[in-house]
Design a protein around this motif. Sequence first.
Motif, short mmCIF file in Angstrom:
data_model
loop_
_atom_site.label_atom_id
_atom_site.label_comp_id
_atom_site.label_asym_id
_atom_site.label_seq_id
_atom_site.Cartn_x
_atom_site.Cartn_y
_atom_site.Cartn_z
N GLU A 9 0.85 -1.18 0.00
CA GLU A 9 0.00 0.00 0.00
C GLU A 9 0.89 1.24 0.00
N ALA A 10 0.44 2.28 -0.69
CA ALA A 10 1.18 3.53 -0.73
C ALA A 10 0.24 4.67 -0.37
N VAL A 11 0.81 5.71 0.23
CA VAL A 11 0.04 6.89 0.57
C VAL A 11 0.94 8.11 0.35
N GLU A 12 0.32 9.20 -0.06
CA GLU A 12 1.05 10.45 -0.22
C GLU A 12 0.78 11.30 1.00
N VAL A 13 1.84 11.77 1.65
CA VAL A 13 1.69 12.60 2.84
C VAL A 13 2.24 14.00 2.57
N THR A 19 10.62 14.27 7.54
CA THR A 19 9.60 14.16 8.58
C THR A 19 8.91 12.81 8.54
N ALA A 20 8.51 12.37 7.35
CA ALA A 20 7.83 11.07 7.21
C ALA A 20 8.75 9.94 7.65
N LYS A 99 5.87 10.22 -0.88
CA LYS A 99 5.15 8.97 -1.09
C LYS A 99 5.75 7.95 -0.12
N VAL A 100 4.87 7.33 0.67
CA VAL A 100 5.27 6.29 1.61
C VAL A 100 4.64 4.99 1.14
N ASP A 129 -4.69 1.77 7.89
CA ASP A 129 -3.57 2.20 8.74
C ASP A 129 -2.69 3.22 8.04
N MET A 130 -2.50 3.07 6.74
CA MET A 130 -1.70 4.05 6.01
C MET A 130 -2.41 5.41 5.96
#
Length: 160
Positions: A9-13, A19-20, A99-100, A129-130
């Motif tokens: 799974e990927a998420v943009e923060v 920081t991430a 992107k994480v 969770d992401m």
Amino acid sequence: MEHFQEVEEAVEVAVPVLTAYNQWTQFESFPQFMSGVESVTQLTDRTNHWVTKVGGVQREFDTEIVDQEPDDRIAWRSTDGKSHAGIVRFTPLDANHTKVKVHFEWAPETVTEKAGAALKIDEVQVKADMRKFKDFIESRGTETGGWRGDVKDSGPGGQL
């Protein structure tokens, strides 16, 4: 032969990569954004003790970080070598967005865990969770701490 479950799974923060990444090194904060994780206790720079409870099944295990490069990636695996492994990668999109992407592998052991895996409950959980990690880090705007050491794998090969 063990059958491994995999979830990616990927998420943009909306925070800088530093920081991430720094927040992800604060393993003891994981219960704040990972449902199913009851506690993580950092034992050393490289090892953590996890207590998880998923689908009513509580498990305890230790993990070791096998590869870590600041602002790029953290990879870990359970010290029993088989039940859990993962990697998280950080890609800067611009100065304030990252992107994480996380990839988990684990071996479901109980009937409940195997049923959950078959129903893709785990994938739904990781997606949620992401999103919680995104909300957590964006609402704070800064990390709760950070460890910037390098770790290179010197042990026997794991699943990842």
